[in-house]
Design an enzyme around this catalytic site. Structure first.
Site, mmCIF file in Angstrom:
data_model
loop_
_atom_site.group_PDB
_atom_site.id
_atom_site.type_symbol
_atom_site.label_atom_id
_atom_site.label_comp_id
_atom_site.label_asym_id
_atom_site.label_seq_id
_atom_site.Cartn_x
_atom_site.Cartn_y
_atom_site.Cartn_z
ATOM 1 C CB CYS A 147 -51.135 -15.319 -37.413
ATOM 2 S SG CYS A 147 -51.218 -13.724 -36.573
HETATM 3 N N1 MHO Z 1 -52.236 -16.118 -31.109
HETATM 4 C C1 MHO Z 1 -51.138 -15.883 -31.989
HETATM 5 C C2 MHO Z 1 -51.563 -15.476 -33.370
HETATM 6 C C3 MHO Z 1 -52.337 -14.206 -33.458
HETATM 7 S S1 MHO Z 1 -52.985 -14.064 -34.989
HETATM 8 C C4 MHO Z 1 -53.846 -12.634 -35.069
HETATM 9 C C5 MHO Z 1 -50.260 -14.823 -31.369
HETATM 10 O O1 MHO Z 1 -50.676 -14.192 -30.417
HETATM 11 O O2 MHO Z 1 -49.146 -14.644 -31.854
HETATM 12 O O3 MHO Z 1 -53.996 -15.123 -35.055
#
Ligand code: MHO
Length: 216
Positions: free
Chosen positions: A16
């Site tokens: 992420c």
């Molecule tokens: N879905 C995860 C990671 C976000 S990242 C921009 C969260 O909401 O923390 O992929």
């Protein structure tokens, strides 16, 4: 203000992109960062339709202050490059810009593999195209702090916000990254109101008294 001078660019994928936007942004010598999608073949990806692209961070840095080698060190300590990638969206990739980055990345990977006896799953390949992610993903940690977000976005356009070295640092500090001394050195460059400066110190668990001599 932090100067916007001659810089080089590094492009990394390590899960992420919100976290690395802040943790790389905190490093002295890193001028600015942005998040996007790269490393795959899908054209014009976005967060909903990402295809085979990977969440990626791009780092503009001053090579006189931080080396590509140091950025590689940060890259490998910031995520688990030995694990099988969870998905192509979160794959580990070093997307090099030139031959010297390619050589440095391959050598680093080899050295780590020899040291640990474990295979590194990071893909090392040339950067083809970097697609900038949606505005709401940029400087995500800062944007979570609504007061700070409002303070800056009423003074500047989103493009200025995105490209500001000052905002890059502020995003890092609002995420609690980096060292106290860096924050104290940079506090005046952030041009905050007293109220917001106090908030920032509080988030970083710095006693405002530590600041009275250094900060105005
Ligand atoms: N879905 C995860 C990671 C976000 S990242 C921009 C969260 O909401 O923390 O992929």
């Amino acid at each position: 203000r932090l100067a916007n001078k001659e810089f080089k660019t590094a492009t990394f994928s390590l899960g992420c992109f919100w976290g690395p936007d802040a943790s790389f942004g905190a490093l002295p010598g890193v001028i600015k960062t942005r998040v996007g999608y790269a490393g795959g073949t899908t054209t014009d990806p976005n967060y909903q339709i990402i295809g085979d692209q990977t969440e990626t961070i791009q780092i503009d840095y001053d090579p006189a202050k931080i080396s590509y080698q140091e950025l590689l060190e940060k890259f490998f300590v910031s995520h688990n490059a030995y694990a099988e990638p969870y998905s192509s969206q979160y794959a580990s990739k070093i997307l090099y810009h030139n031959q010297s980055q390619q050589k440095a990345a391959l050598a680093f990977k080899e050295k780590l593999e020899t040291k640990t006896g474990q295979e590194i799953k990071t893909e090392i390949k040339p950067l083809k195209k970097f697609y900038l992610a949606e505005n709401y993903h940029q400087k995500f940690r800062l944007q979570q702090h609504k007061e700070f977000k409002k303070y800056y976005l009423t003074q500047m356009s989103f493009n200025e916000f995105l490209n500001s070295p000052t905002i890059t640092k502020l995003n890092a500090y609002l995420a609690g990254k980096g060292k106290e001394e860096w924050l104290l050195q940079n506090l005046n460059d952030l041009a905050l109101t007293n109220h917001l400066a106090e908030q920032l110190l509080k988030i970083n668990k710095i006693d405002p008294a530590a600041c009275t001599n250094l900060c105005q």
